[in-house]
Design a protein around this motif. Structure first.
Motif, PDB file in Angstrom:
ATOM      1  N   ARG A  32      12.588  22.151 -55.057  1.00  0.00           N
ATOM      2  CA  ARG A  32      12.347  23.065 -55.981  1.00  0.00           C
ATOM      3  C   ARG A  32      12.344  22.884 -57.401  1.00  0.00           C
ATOM      4  N   LYS A  40      10.571  31.260 -60.588  1.00  0.00           N
ATOM      5  CA  LYS A  40      11.737  31.513 -59.582  1.00  0.00           C
ATOM      6  C   LYS A  40      12.124  32.933 -59.757  1.00  0.00           C
ATOM      7  N   ALA A  49      13.115  35.727 -53.076  1.00  0.00           N
ATOM      8  CA  ALA A  49      13.753  34.299 -53.311  1.00  0.00           C
ATOM      9  C   ALA A  49      13.752  33.452 -51.907  1.00  0.00           C
TER      10      ALA A  49
END
Length: 212
Positions: A32, A40, A49
């Motif tokens: 990520r 995000k 998330a």
């Protein structure tokens, strides 16, 4: 193995534009670092998330795809070692996240029980997974991610009997329906009930941890 993971990430970068390639790296490989901060934040603001974290769901999808392919190639008696190889290949490539390691151990126990003709209860495999992981690193018990992974999975396992009964009842109703439209409606109801029951099991099991 880390070189392969890096190569796969580079292939995704070449195949997809940004931010799609960064999102694919996060969803498939657990990388990520390239994901933009605004993406995000969008996932966090929408309460999604958790989709960016590799979980046992990835292993479940991989197992289903591998079983379908193996059944198509080898028939119903597909070799279990291919399924085990696929599971642990993904565990290695994804970087050993706790949830994937947990699913990998449970999947291995499941296929071992399947090959030996033993009863396939999920709770013993969950307990064995916990014992193995705590034996490797006792400190993981203090990690909230580990606690959530185990409790969520335990909650899902405990509601599976209820899910099975409801699914069987709906399937029978769908088979007895007189038209394809009613059959499709019953099947849609089966999918919706499955999603609700599984989500409810995981939510209730993890609620004490989330509340604290």
């Amino acid at each position: 193995m880390f070189g392969l993971r890096r190569n796969l990430a580079e292939e995704l970068q070449e195949a997809l534009p940004e931010p799609h390639s960064a999102l694919a790296q996060g969803l498939l490989l657990g990388l990520r670092g390239q994901l933009p901060a605004d993406v995000k934040e969008d996932f966090r603001q929408t309460g999604a998330a958790h989709l960016l974290a590799i979980s046992g769901l990835h292993v479940g999808v991989l197992i289903a795809m591998t079983m379908m392919a193996a059944t198509w190639i080898f028939g119903r008696r597909s070799p279990a070692y291919l399924l085990l190889a696929a599971i642990w290949f993904y565990v290695l490539v994804s970087g050993f996240p706790v949830s994937v390691l947990l699913a990998g151990i449970m999947g291995s126990v499941f296929f071992a029980a399947l090959a030996l003709g033993r009863p396939r209860s999920a709770l013993p495999s969950l307990a064995l997974s916990a014992a193995v992981m705590v034996g490797i690193d006792p400190k993981i018990l203090g990690q909230i991610s580990v606690q959530l992974s185990f409790t969520a999975l335990a909650g899902i396992v405990l509601v599976l009997p209820l899910h099975s009964k409801i699914s069987v009842a709906i399937t029978r109703q769908a088979a007895a329906s007189g038209s394809w439209l009613r059959h499709l409606a019953w099947q849609a109801g089966n999918w919706i009930s499955s999603a609700l029951i599984v989500s409810l099991g995981a939510t209730l099991a993890t609620w004490p941890l989330v509340a604290s």
